[in-house]
Write a protein that holds these residues in place. Sequence first.
Motif, PDB file in Angstrom:
ATOM      1  N   THR A  27       0.852  -1.185   0.000  1.00 54.52           N
ATOM      2  CA  THR A  27       0.000   0.000   0.000  1.00 54.52           C
ATOM      3  C   THR A  27       0.891   1.238   0.000  1.00 54.52           C
ATOM      4  O   THR A  27       2.064   1.183   0.375  1.00 54.52           O
ATOM      5  N   VAL A  67       0.298   0.114  -5.623  1.00 53.87           N
ATOM      6  CA  VAL A  67       0.041  -1.182  -4.987  1.00 53.87           C
ATOM      7  C   VAL A  67       0.345  -2.320  -5.969  1.00 53.87           C
ATOM      8  O   VAL A  67      -0.115  -2.317  -7.105  1.00 53.87           O
ATOM      9  N   GLU A 102      -3.273  -0.317 -13.075  1.00 53.37           N
ATOM     10  CA  GLU A 102      -4.444  -0.161 -12.212  1.00 53.37           C
ATOM     11  C   GLU A 102      -5.366  -1.369 -12.209  1.00 53.37           C
ATOM     12  O   GLU A 102      -6.246  -1.468 -11.357  1.00 53.37           O
ATOM     13  N   ASP A 103      -5.169  -2.308 -13.161  1.00 55.87           N
ATOM     14  CA  ASP A 103      -6.023  -3.490 -13.134  1.00 55.87           C
ATOM     15  C   ASP A 103      -5.426  -4.617 -12.274  1.00 55.87           C
ATOM     16  O   ASP A 103      -5.907  -5.752 -12.331  1.00 55.87           O
ATOM     17  N   TYR A 104      -4.395  -4.303 -11.498  1.00 52.58           N
ATOM     18  CA  TYR A 104      -3.879  -5.271 -10.521  1.00 52.58           C
ATOM     19  C   TYR A 104      -5.032  -5.732  -9.638  1.00 52.58           C
ATOM     20  O   TYR A 104      -5.704  -4.917  -9.002  1.00 52.58           O
ATOM     21  N   GLN A 107      -6.626  -5.967  -3.873  1.00 55.69           N
ATOM     22  CA  GLN A 107      -6.850  -4.717  -3.157  1.00 55.69           C
ATOM     23  C   GLN A 107      -6.079  -4.719  -1.852  1.00 55.69           C
ATOM     24  O   GLN A 107      -5.542  -5.711  -1.435  1.00 55.69           O
ATOM     25  N   LYS A 108      -6.152  -3.550  -1.199  1.00 59.75           N
ATOM     26  CA  LYS A 108      -5.562  -3.478   0.135  1.00 59.75           C
ATOM     27  C   LYS A 108      -6.449  -4.181   1.146  1.00 59.75           C
ATOM     28  O   LYS A 108      -6.021  -4.517   2.226  1.00 59.75           O
ATOM     29  N   LYS A 109      -7.716  -4.366   0.776  1.00 65.04           N
ATOM     30  CA  LYS A 109      -8.638  -4.977   1.731  1.00 65.04           C
ATOM     31  C   LYS A 109      -8.748  -6.472   1.505  1.00 65.04           C
ATOM     32  O   LYS A 109      -8.168  -7.037   0.584  1.00 65.04           O
ATOM     33  N   HIS A 111      -9.993 -10.137   0.526  1.00 69.92           N
ATOM     34  CA  HIS A 111     -10.720 -10.791  -0.554  1.00 69.92           C
ATOM     35  C   HIS A 111     -11.270 -12.115  -0.051  1.00 69.92           C
ATOM     36  O   HIS A 111     -10.768 -12.686   0.915  1.00 69.92           O
ATOM     37  N   THR A 126      -0.629 -12.145  -1.020  1.00 67.86           N
ATOM     38  CA  THR A 126      -1.481 -11.698   0.077  1.00 67.86           C
ATOM     39  C   THR A 126      -0.887 -12.145   1.409  1.00 67.86           C
ATOM     40  O   THR A 126      -0.100 -13.093   1.461  1.00 67.86           O
TER      41      THR A 126
END
Length: 456
Positions: A27, A67, A102-104, A107-109, A111, A126
């Motif tokens: 992040t 990220v 940006e299509d990585y 997320q930071k949250k 899954h 992760t």
Amino acid sequence: MKRTRVRNILQAEAPFGRIMVKGWARTRRDSKGVSFIELNDGSCLANVQLVVDGASPAAQVLPEAAVGAAILAVGEMVPSPGKGQKFEIRVEELTVLGPAPEDYPLQKKRHSDEFLRTIAHLRPRTNKYGALLRIRSDLSFAIHRFFRERDFHYVQTPVLTGSDCEGAGELFRVTTLDGAAAGEAPRAGDFFGKPAYLTVSGQLEAELLCLGVGDVYTFGPTFRAENSNTPRHAAEFWMVEPEMAFADLEDNMNLAEALVRNLASFALEQCEEDLALFDRFVSPGLFESIRHTAETAFVRITHAEAVGVLAASGRDFQFPVDPEMDLQTEHERFLCEEHFKAPVVVRDYPASIKPFYMRLNEDGATVGAMDVLAPGVGEIVGGSAREERLDVLQARARACGLEEASYWWYLDTRRFGSAPHAGFGMGFERLIMMLTGVGNIRDVIPFPRTPNHLEF
RNA sequence: UCCCCGGUAGCUCAAUCGGCAGAGCGGGUGGCUGUUAACCACUAGGUUCGCGGUUCAAGUCCGUGCCGGGGAGCCA
């Protein structure tokens, strides 16, 4: 300049000075004059914080350092003025080795496990899967250490087998011929000149080796072509299979219990940071459960006693409780999760429901088999004393409908210098499930193989 | 293989009785002098899994297929 591992930075007593780190950005947080990048390199769960001054030349590449990007940073390791970390790196040079557009997908949250399975090639990035991979690695080492300390030899048994009498489920056929149809008889000209399969167990070969060099164990992949669609089954999984010479069922149970408890202790000592993630997010109370496994003697009962406990429970089971039949999943769960609330070793199963190689008990009706049932995952260990008496073994094999010609070599070991011996198989993935609280086997093996799934 | 549940934005989910398809997160843009899953504002983003049917009208009801999850069997 050699790169420094994040793990070493975070464990340091004092700053190392000017260092280089490489890893992936988890992040990035931007303020007006300063940016923070959390960098993870897989050496441990935690990230190191990179601090980039907005006025520095390094700040020029910040837009690319998003990220997921692979990053190289050089800078001074200093005590962190902020909360949450002991040290941080004041970045002087910043290089984006591999940008992440940006299509990585990560997320930071959090899954869902189901989504991450569809991107198994990226999920090692992760926290959860990184932790699982480190735990798998540490426990693999612990298994070797456990057996080495007890003078076992690590042996390698074949993955390809011509033996179809292994009695542990459906086999995968192996062929070099095109168009070999399912169910078709093996054809002339195939590589081995006879039907070939992927092994379902190294046990039979491990027995041969143990009758030459004493205590041995295998640790490797096994394959089952069962159409099993459950969270506890995979078509390819790893098994630990010790085989002890001059040993009986009692020795076998002692070894199995010692192994499971030893690995639980090892996990608590060596994997605490990674396990904390599972204790917090996956399975609250996990540490307590592992500690209990490590410190408490397993319950040991015979199959007949287990049937008695079930019959006396007053519980209305879907399947009948029958002394001549195997325990159903609901029975096993009741025993270890509700009645005893601990791992349970069940021994002396009816001979009629067990394979030919298990040693017939004096009662002539039961065999010296033992299963270790663990709360949450069910059968984690299955094993037995092996039938070392030639005549008894032949009679049992005949009753199971086996052709002597296909396992003459196995009988030979009972003909020449036969000796009592015993062993078991422990599913490595099921052990990992037990020690992490992860509920699905597809999430404790990097690239799971299950019916209709052969991606990656 | 059998039984049950589900499939809506990149992700996680909502949408009452069949009546205008939404939120949070993520993305983009801008702001903010040290953040901690940062924060604030604005913004783009949809074959509601596919096919067929009922209806004035279907994300919603019916049939069917595919995919996912849970349980069972088989087992480690």
